[in-house]
Design an enzyme around this catalytic site. Structure first.
Site, PDB file in Angstrom:
ATOM      1  N   SER B 149       0.807  -1.216   0.000  1.00  0.00           N
ATOM      2  CA  SER B 149       0.000   0.000   0.000  1.00  0.00           C
ATOM      3  C   SER B 149       0.845   1.273   0.000  1.00  0.00           C
ATOM      4  O   SER B 149       0.327   2.354  -0.203  1.00  0.00           O
ATOM      5  CB  SER B 149      -0.963   0.012   1.186  1.00  0.00           C
ATOM      6  OG  SER B 149      -0.253   0.129   2.387  1.00  0.00           O
ATOM      7  N   LYS B 187       0.676   4.722   7.016  1.00  0.00           N
ATOM      8  CA  LYS B 187       0.029   5.577   6.021  1.00  0.00           C
ATOM      9  C   LYS B 187       0.473   7.033   6.169  1.00  0.00           C
ATOM     10  O   LYS B 187       0.991   7.433   7.205  1.00  0.00           O
ATOM     11  CB  LYS B 187      -1.501   5.569   6.224  1.00  0.00           C
ATOM     12  CG  LYS B 187      -2.192   4.274   5.882  1.00  0.00           C
ATOM     13  CD  LYS B 187      -2.346   4.127   4.391  1.00  0.00           C
ATOM     14  CE  LYS B 187      -3.217   2.916   4.046  1.00  0.00           C
ATOM     15  NZ  LYS B 187      -2.783   1.692   4.731  1.00  0.00           N
TER      16      LYS B 187
END
Lengths: 229, 229
Positions: B149, B187
DNA sequence: CTTTTAGTGAACATTGAGAGAACAATCAAG
DNA sequence: CTTGATTGTTCTCTCAATGTTCACTAAAAG
């Protein structure tokens, strides 16, 4: 290598660092070069950085460091400060009482490597401690990566590439390749009917194809270190 | 390389170490720089540390060490490893709690982190030696990255993320975020009118938006290690 | 256990610094 | 003359550096 203005600016920065130890601000450089705007300075600085003469911390005020002298070295100290990553060898000439823990290896930081630019040889200037677990057997050295030609392989500008010294590599490995004894670059290696192809990992760059004799493999990528600020 | 205040403080610390052998306290530095609060000193110290001029032991009083001189070497002794970590020997006859940091720090490998999967806690299972230069101050731990990701930020599956333990982070930093006490992910952090957005670096994934209360920042990315085979 | 002292760090305000777009002028090379 | 690189300049926008206050945590001392 440098234009007149770039040269002038580099000398100015150098001089300031040597006598006050404080980086000049853009404002001060602007005055020194007799400009009326900082933008010009900005461009010159960018050019100097691109050519590897200075280094800076992005988005930080007064965070300049001179890496190289222009060729007319001048009356200046030679090697200049080369390390941002704490150069233990240089900064502390004296006895290291405790040997680096045995799962750590110190490898020499040989300079920077970029697509299309020769490695700046900085032999033995500084050492970089690296966890042994990152390296395999063999002799290793480190290079700071400059440029974005390998971004799609997760190798960013400013990363430290840990390279194992070797003359051979298999297809698909990432190698330090010296082309015609001139340019050293970090690229994917591929062979195609007697020729050698060096593939960047960035759609913006083109693969390059050379005769086998023109390319010398100087090492292959064994690890990577990155620092976030 | 340094701003005026940073330079001034560095010189002051240097001078104190050389003649008394004892690090100045924040209070003393505050006075020396003519400030009215220690916070300013704190920030300057952080900046010096970030730029690699000094090293310190976190949460330890008077534990400064000068690693580099500003370029204007000045009338000072050579690089001098004035490694006076903490008080004079006389004042504390006994054990030194923390050894004068070498260039290597061992940090715990806490497990793996992936988008959507809780960290597998492996508390204290294994330690990973890391060059001190890669880390700033503070407490760190390592996580093995699982999943893709964050590929567009140059973080690949299998990389080791070096994370600084902290509860706060600025917009745009890469953080370890625990969502509703369940999922920990790596993230980009962004805030938008009271909400928190976690952005992946992969066009194939969607940004996720949560109430501020649902997201707990457990650390921010400080470094990265990768191995090639 | 309690105080004292040291260091951490959030919050807020001010000023200086750096980034970068836009446009014109210069100059060398083709 | 046209092209492209370098340079000079103006303007705008954002953010870093600094000064300061206050609340909080950690470590040493009693």
């Amino acid at each position: 290598m440098l234009t007149r203005k770039q040269h002038e600016l580099l000398r100015f920065i150098q001089a300031r660092l040597e006598d006050s130890g404080i980086s000049p601000s853009f404002e001060e450089m602007k005055d020194a070069l007799d400009l009326k705007s900082k933008s010009g300075v900005h461009r010159l600085i960018s050019a100097l950085e691109e050519r590897g003469f200075i280094r800076r911390l992005p988005n930080r005020a007064r965070a300049l460091e001179v890496l190289r002298q222009p060729d007319d070295a001048g009356p200046t100290r030679v090697p200049a400060t080369v390390s941002v990553i704490d150069a233990p060898a240089a900064a502390r000439p004296v006895a290291r009482s405790i040997p680096p823990a045995n799962d750590v290896i110190e490898i020499p930081l040989h300079g920077r490597i970029a697509a299309g630019v020769p490695i700046e040889a900085l032999e033995g200037q500084s050492m970089l401690p690296v966890p042994a677990a990152l390296l395999g057997s063999g002799e290793h050295y480190a290079l700071e990566v400059s440029g974005d030609s390998m971004v799609e392989a997760g190798i960013l500008d400013g990363d430290f590439a840990l390279v194992k010294r070797t003359n051979t590599a298999r297809d698909g490995e990432i190698v330090v390749a010296l082309v015609r004894g001139e340019e050293a670059t970090l690229k994917y290696l591929r062979r195609e009917n007697g020729l050698i192809r060096l593939d960047p990992a960035n759609a913006a760059y083109e693969p390059q194809i050379y005769a086998a004799d023109d390319v010398e493999v100087q090492g292959k990528l064994a690890g990577l270190l990155r620092r976030y600020h």
